[in-house]
Design an enzyme around this catalytic site. Structure first.
Site, PDB file in Angstrom:
ATOM      1  N   ASP A  58      27.501  49.819  15.929  1.00  0.00           N
ATOM      2  CA  ASP A  58      28.266  50.741  15.093  1.00  0.00           C
ATOM      3  C   ASP A  58      28.282  52.065  15.848  1.00  0.00           C
ATOM      4  OD1 ASP A  58      29.564  51.954  12.924  1.00  0.00           O
ATOM      5  OD2 ASP A  58      27.662  52.505  11.991  1.00  0.00           O
ATOM      6  N   ASP A  87      23.653  53.040   9.575  1.00  0.00           N
ATOM      7  CA  ASP A  87      24.272  52.688  10.857  1.00  0.00           C
ATOM      8  C   ASP A  87      23.685  51.393  11.404  1.00  0.00           C
ATOM      9  OD1 ASP A  87      25.752  55.462  11.514  1.00  0.00           O
ATOM     10  OD2 ASP A  87      23.758  55.839  10.692  1.00  0.00           O
ATOM     11  N   GLU A  94      32.426  47.792  16.318  1.00  0.00           N
ATOM     12  CA  GLU A  94      33.351  48.245  15.276  1.00  0.00           C
ATOM     13  C   GLU A  94      34.563  48.906  15.913  1.00  0.00           C
ATOM     14  OE1 GLU A  94      32.465  49.843  11.111  1.00  0.00           O
ATOM     15  OE2 GLU A  94      32.762  51.640  12.305  1.00  0.00           O
TER      16      GLU A  94
END
Length: 163
Positions: A7, A139, A66
């Site tokens: 992430d 996260d 991501e």
């Protein structure tokens, strides 16, 4: 099969290492943080060096990243894009395949609903990986969800081949 979920972010870059199998197993998760007082170029070096160590230590077969889908804040989007660039560079140098997912794809694959809330996602990650508590910080939980997403889409693709 070992997947590193990432992430991306400048202040906090979440990571999660998941081993395939039944059940999926979380090997490690956490965040790489960069001090806000450092100039951007030094923060990128911190991200680079820490992520390089993670890649060396865990030797993932693939990285689930991501995708930057949209951002309301241009400054945030630029910082996330710079962090993504570090991830892509390191994977390219090591010939590690990168698969990108939008937040909606991750929510659909892990939570069963493309608009699942963060807490619902964390609970699903906890259940799927049989963790004793919700993964923290957010996260790191998101990074684990990305890795789980990779396995969910891989399983779906395998099922489609047999139907």
């Amino acid at each position: 099969m070992r997947v590193l979920g990432v992430d991306p972010g400048m202040a906090l870059l979440g990571y999660g290492v998941v081993e395939g199998g039944e059940p999926l197993r979380a090997l490690s998760f956490g965040v790489v943080s960069t001090p806000a007082h450092l100039p951007v170029e030094r923060r990128l070096v911190v991200l680079h060096d820490e992520l390089a160590q993670l890649l060396e230590h865990w030797q993932p077969d693939v990285v689930a990243l991501e995708q930057l889908f949209f951002a309301r804040n241009v400054t945030t989007a630029l910082a996330v894009g710079q962090a993504r660039g570090i991830v892509l560079l390191l994977c390219g140098q090591r010939t590690i395949p990168v698969v990108e997912y939008t937040p909606a794809q991750v929510k659909q694959a892990v939570g069963g609903y493309g608009r699942a809330r963060k807490r619902e996602m964390q609970e699903m990650v906890r259940l799927l990986l049989r963790l004793p508590v919700l993964p923290q910080p957010d996260d790191a939980a998101d990074a684990l969800a990305l890795a789980v997403c990779y396995f969910q889409y891989s399983r779906a693709a395998q099922l489609e081949r047999f139907t």
